[in-house]
Design a protein around this motif. Structure first.
Motif, PDB file in Angstrom:
ATOM      1  N   ASN A  78      -7.716  13.849 -71.814  1.00 15.65           N
ATOM      2  CA  ASN A  78      -6.790  13.715 -70.679  1.00 15.65           C
ATOM      3  C   ASN A  78      -7.462  14.011 -69.345  1.00 15.65           C
ATOM      4  OD1 ASN A  78      -7.172  16.434 -70.965  1.00 15.65           O
ATOM      5  ND2 ASN A  78      -4.989  16.962 -71.149  1.00 15.65           N
ATOM      6  N   TRP A  79      -8.788  14.214 -69.326  1.00 10.91           N
ATOM      7  CA  TRP A  79      -9.449  14.495 -68.059  1.00 10.91           C
ATOM      8  C   TRP A  79     -10.791  13.776 -67.890  1.00 10.91           C
ATOM      9  CZ3 TRP A  79     -14.124  17.355 -67.530  1.00 10.91           C
ATOM     10  CH2 TRP A  79     -14.613  17.897 -68.710  1.00 10.91           C
ATOM     11  N   ILE A  80     -11.265  13.084 -68.922  1.00 13.25           N
ATOM     12  CA  ILE A  80     -12.505  12.317 -68.832  1.00 13.25           C
ATOM     13  C   ILE A  80     -12.153  10.831 -68.739  1.00 13.25           C
ATOM     14  CG2 ILE A  80     -14.755  11.856 -69.854  1.00 13.25           C
ATOM     15  CD1 ILE A  80     -14.416  14.381 -71.529  1.00 13.25           C
ATOM     16  N   ASN A  81     -12.715  10.155 -67.758  1.00 14.35           N
ATOM     17  CA  ASN A  81     -12.457   8.740 -67.541  1.00 14.35           C
ATOM     18  C   ASN A  81     -13.762   7.959 -67.535  1.00 14.35           C
ATOM     19  OD1 ASN A  81      -9.669   9.290 -67.144  1.00 14.35           O
ATOM     20  ND2 ASN A  81     -10.070   9.807 -65.008  1.00 14.35           N
ATOM     21  N   PRO A 104     -23.931   3.489 -79.350  1.00 16.15           N
ATOM     22  CA  PRO A 104     -22.546   3.623 -78.899  1.00 16.15           C
ATOM     23  C   PRO A 104     -22.264   5.042 -78.421  1.00 16.15           C
ATOM     24  CG  PRO A 104     -22.642   3.925 -81.261  1.00 16.15           C
ATOM     25  CD  PRO A 104     -24.069   3.705 -80.799  1.00 16.15           C
ATOM     26  N   VAL A 105     -21.054   5.259 -77.924  1.00 11.86           N
ATOM     27  CA  VAL A 105     -20.642   6.597 -77.521  1.00 11.86           C
ATOM     28  C   VAL A 105     -20.458   7.451 -78.774  1.00 11.86           C
ATOM     29  CG1 VAL A 105     -18.219   5.850 -77.469  1.00 11.86           C
ATOM     30  CG2 VAL A 105     -18.911   7.925 -76.250  1.00 11.86           C
ATOM     31  N   THR A 106     -20.959   8.692 -78.730  1.00 15.25           N
ATOM     32  CA  THR A 106     -20.872   9.604 -79.872  1.00 15.25           C
ATOM     33  C   THR A 106     -19.977  10.788 -79.520  1.00 15.25           C
ATOM     34  OG1 THR A 106     -22.750  11.007 -79.242  1.00 15.25           O
ATOM     35  CG2 THR A 106     -23.248   8.965 -80.434  1.00 15.25           C
ATOM     36  N   ASN A 107     -19.668  11.567 -80.537  1.00 18.18           N
ATOM     37  CA  ASN A 107     -18.868  12.775 -80.293  1.00 18.18           C
ATOM     38  C   ASN A 107     -19.621  13.770 -79.423  1.00 18.18           C
ATOM     39  OD1 ASN A 107     -16.824  11.731 -81.815  1.00 18.18           O
ATOM     40  ND2 ASN A 107     -17.293  12.893 -83.655  1.00 18.18           N
ATOM     41  N   MET A 108     -20.959  13.755 -79.491  1.00 15.56           N
ATOM     42  CA  MET A 108     -21.738  14.682 -78.687  1.00 15.56           C
ATOM     43  C   MET A 108     -21.658  14.336 -77.212  1.00 15.56           C
ATOM     44  SD  MET A 108     -23.299  17.432 -79.015  1.00 15.56           S
ATOM     45  CE  MET A 108     -24.163  18.494 -77.871  1.00 15.56           C
ATOM     46  N   HIS A 109     -21.543  13.062 -76.874  1.00 17.75           N
ATOM     47  CA  HIS A 109     -21.364  12.677 -75.472  1.00 17.75           C
ATOM     48  C   HIS A 109     -20.097  13.316 -74.900  1.00 17.75           C
ATOM     49  CE1 HIS A 109     -23.930   8.892 -76.344  1.00 17.75           C
ATOM     50  NE2 HIS A 109     -24.652   9.764 -75.673  1.00 17.75           N
ATOM     51  N   LEU A 110     -19.037  13.271 -75.670  1.00 18.02           N
ATOM     52  CA  LEU A 110     -17.778  13.853 -75.210  1.00 18.02           C
ATOM     53  C   LEU A 110     -17.830  15.375 -75.264  1.00 18.02           C
ATOM     54  CD1 LEU A 110     -15.325  11.423 -77.052  1.00 18.02           C
ATOM     55  CD2 LEU A 110     -16.424  11.153 -74.832  1.00 18.02           C
ATOM     56  N   ARG A 111     -18.524  15.887 -76.253  1.00 16.81           N
ATOM     57  CA  ARG A 111     -18.626  17.339 -76.417  1.00 16.81           C
ATOM     58  C   ARG A 111     -19.345  17.993 -75.235  1.00 16.81           C
ATOM     59  NH1 ARG A 111     -16.293  21.664 -77.707  1.00 16.81           N
ATOM     60  NH2 ARG A 111     -17.652  23.352 -78.377  1.00 16.81           N
ATOM     61  N   MET A 112     -20.312  17.274 -74.633  1.00 19.42           N
ATOM     62  CA  MET A 112     -21.045  17.815 -73.493  1.00 19.42           C
ATOM     63  C   MET A 112     -20.102  18.165 -72.342  1.00 19.42           C
ATOM     64  SD  MET A 112     -24.462  15.400 -73.337  1.00 19.42           S
ATOM     65  CE  MET A 112     -24.828  15.976 -71.677  1.00 19.42           C
ATOM     66  N   PHE A 113     -19.098  17.342 -72.117  1.00 26.16           N
ATOM     67  CA  PHE A 113     -18.145  17.613 -71.042  1.00 26.16           C
ATOM     68  C   PHE A 113     -17.365  18.899 -71.305  1.00 26.16           C
ATOM     69  CE2 PHE A 113     -18.974  13.164 -70.182  1.00 26.16           C
ATOM     70  CZ  PHE A 113     -18.842  13.058 -68.810  1.00 26.16           C
TER      71      PHE A 113
END
Length: 392
Positions: free
Chosen positions: A99-102, A40-49
């Motif tokens: 508010n900026w990743i889609n 699944p999606v992890t916090n690290m996936h979002l953290r990379m952005f």
């Protein structure tokens, strides 16, 4: 060094120079695109952005305006890959805090697996259409006009008498409004370019040459060394931005799935709302448990249960002390079965114990001797299974 400015002759020239100076200092607008299974999606996936955005803004050359997550289609046929419907739903939930990743579902809606270069091409074309920043061909008839008052519109009569130089100046001014899509990835994807047969050479050139990479480092990898060892990456190394992650975090979807299968907690590794979705839909073999940590009892829990059972047994039964030596199992050395290491007991004495005592007494002078203390001395007899008796 003294900066020399060209002479300003009129208002139009002044405005042209001002726009050119602004174009030189204005950062390039950038969209970060991440492709993967997110299973699944992890916090690290979002953290990379967030890491990439901070790094690009510090260079003052780029302005990140948007982030896009593109999950792979079901046709990828990866082991343990959940259907795209579940993966997309978890992404929607996880991205509620941004508010900026889609998320874009174009790739996962395809009937077959789509190469990363084609995904980049699709998103670049889509953004170009939305922003309408493509260069327009120069019209045949033009008229000079102040650039500040020129509106890029094919139906505008003000373009009739515009010269080619004016139109080229407008196109240069438009470049500052163009948007560049860059692939956001980890160092493992960059190193996979060197795996024989995994990537087509043309796709690597398109990804790095046309679009560019933003690579997040990981512990134990050296992307700069890998770029040096690759001819293609060295050729386009100016399009590769290496971002060092100083706060190391080795979270991966593979480790998350392993922890879920083992009933271990994944709280703070993925979003709580994603954990709830996994629990409610029984994904990855997870039962109905909020923090997914009680599916398999831990050794500590098993120990606590055994302690409780032992305490109850102590209350119901009388405690018996474990003997320290086999010789002390019974007080009477002749009571009980013989030791397997000793000869069997022979009843050599029988009931004639009194005669044996008398024989022992006869060994003395006759009467029992009395020491100086006035008390009679007691003769002790130690019976032995081997000899029958031994005076002691």
């Amino acid at each position: 060094m003294t900066e020399v400015f060209p002479p300003i002759t009129d208002g139009a020239a002044s405005e042209t120079y001002s726009d050119s100076e602004e174009s030189m200092t204005s950062p390039t607008k950038c969209v970060l695109l991440a492709c993967g299974s997110f299973n699944p999606v992890t916090n690290m996936h979002l953290r990379m952005f967030e890491i990439a955005k901070d790094a690009l803004h510090k260079t003052q050359k780029f302005s990140v305006i948007k982030g896009i997550i593109s999950p792979v289609s079901d046709a990828y046929n990866k082991k343990d890959l959940l259907p795209a419907s579940h993966r997309c739903e978890m992404l929607k939930l996880a991205l509620k805090s941004s508010n900026w990743i889609n998320m874009d579902t174009w790739e996962c809606e395809q009937s077959k697996w789509t190469e990363t270069a084609k995904v980049l091409k699709y998103h670049q074309s889509k953004i170009d259409r939305e922003s309408n920043t493509r260069s327009k061909p120069a019209p045949t008839k033009k008229r000079r006009k102040d650039l500040r008052n020129v509106h890029i519109n094919s139906n505008d009569s003000e373009f009739d008498d515009m010269s080619v130089d004016d139109h080229n100046a407008i196109n240069e001014a438009l470049k500052k409004d163009s948007v560049n899509v860059r692939l956001l990835c980890g160092a493992d994807l960059l190193e996979s370019f060197g795996t024989p047969g995994l990537w087509a050479d043309k796709d690597i050139e398109d990804i790095v040459g046309k679009y560019g990479l933003v690579c997040i480092t990981r512990e134990g990898s050296d992307p700069r060394k890998f770029i040096y060892e690759s001819d293609v990456l060295t050729k386009y190394q100016e399009n590769i931005i290496i971002v060092t992650e100083w706060i190391f975090n080795d979270i991966s979807s593979t480790k998350i799935r392993r922890a879920l299968r083992r009933g271990e907690s994944v709280k703070y590794l993925i979003q709580d709302i994603v954990i709830d979705y996994i629990r409610d839909n029984h994904l990855y073999g997870v039962e109905d448990n909020k923090y997914v940590n009680d599916i398999i009892p831990s050794p500590v829990a098993e120990s606590a249960i055994s302690d409780v059972q032992w305490s109850s047994e102590e209350q119901s039964t009388e405690y018996e002390e474990v003997p320290r030596s086999p010789k002390r199992v019974n007080e009477d050395p002749f009571d009980g079965p013989p030791s397997p290491k000793s000869p069997r007991q022979v009843p050599c004495m029988g009931p004639d114990l009194g005669s044996l005592v008398r024989r022992v007494r006869n060994l003395s002078t006759g009467d029992v001797s009395t020491p100086s203390g006035g008390k009679p001395m007691t003769m002790c007899l130690c019976l032995n299974r081997k000899t029958g008796y031994v005076p002691w």
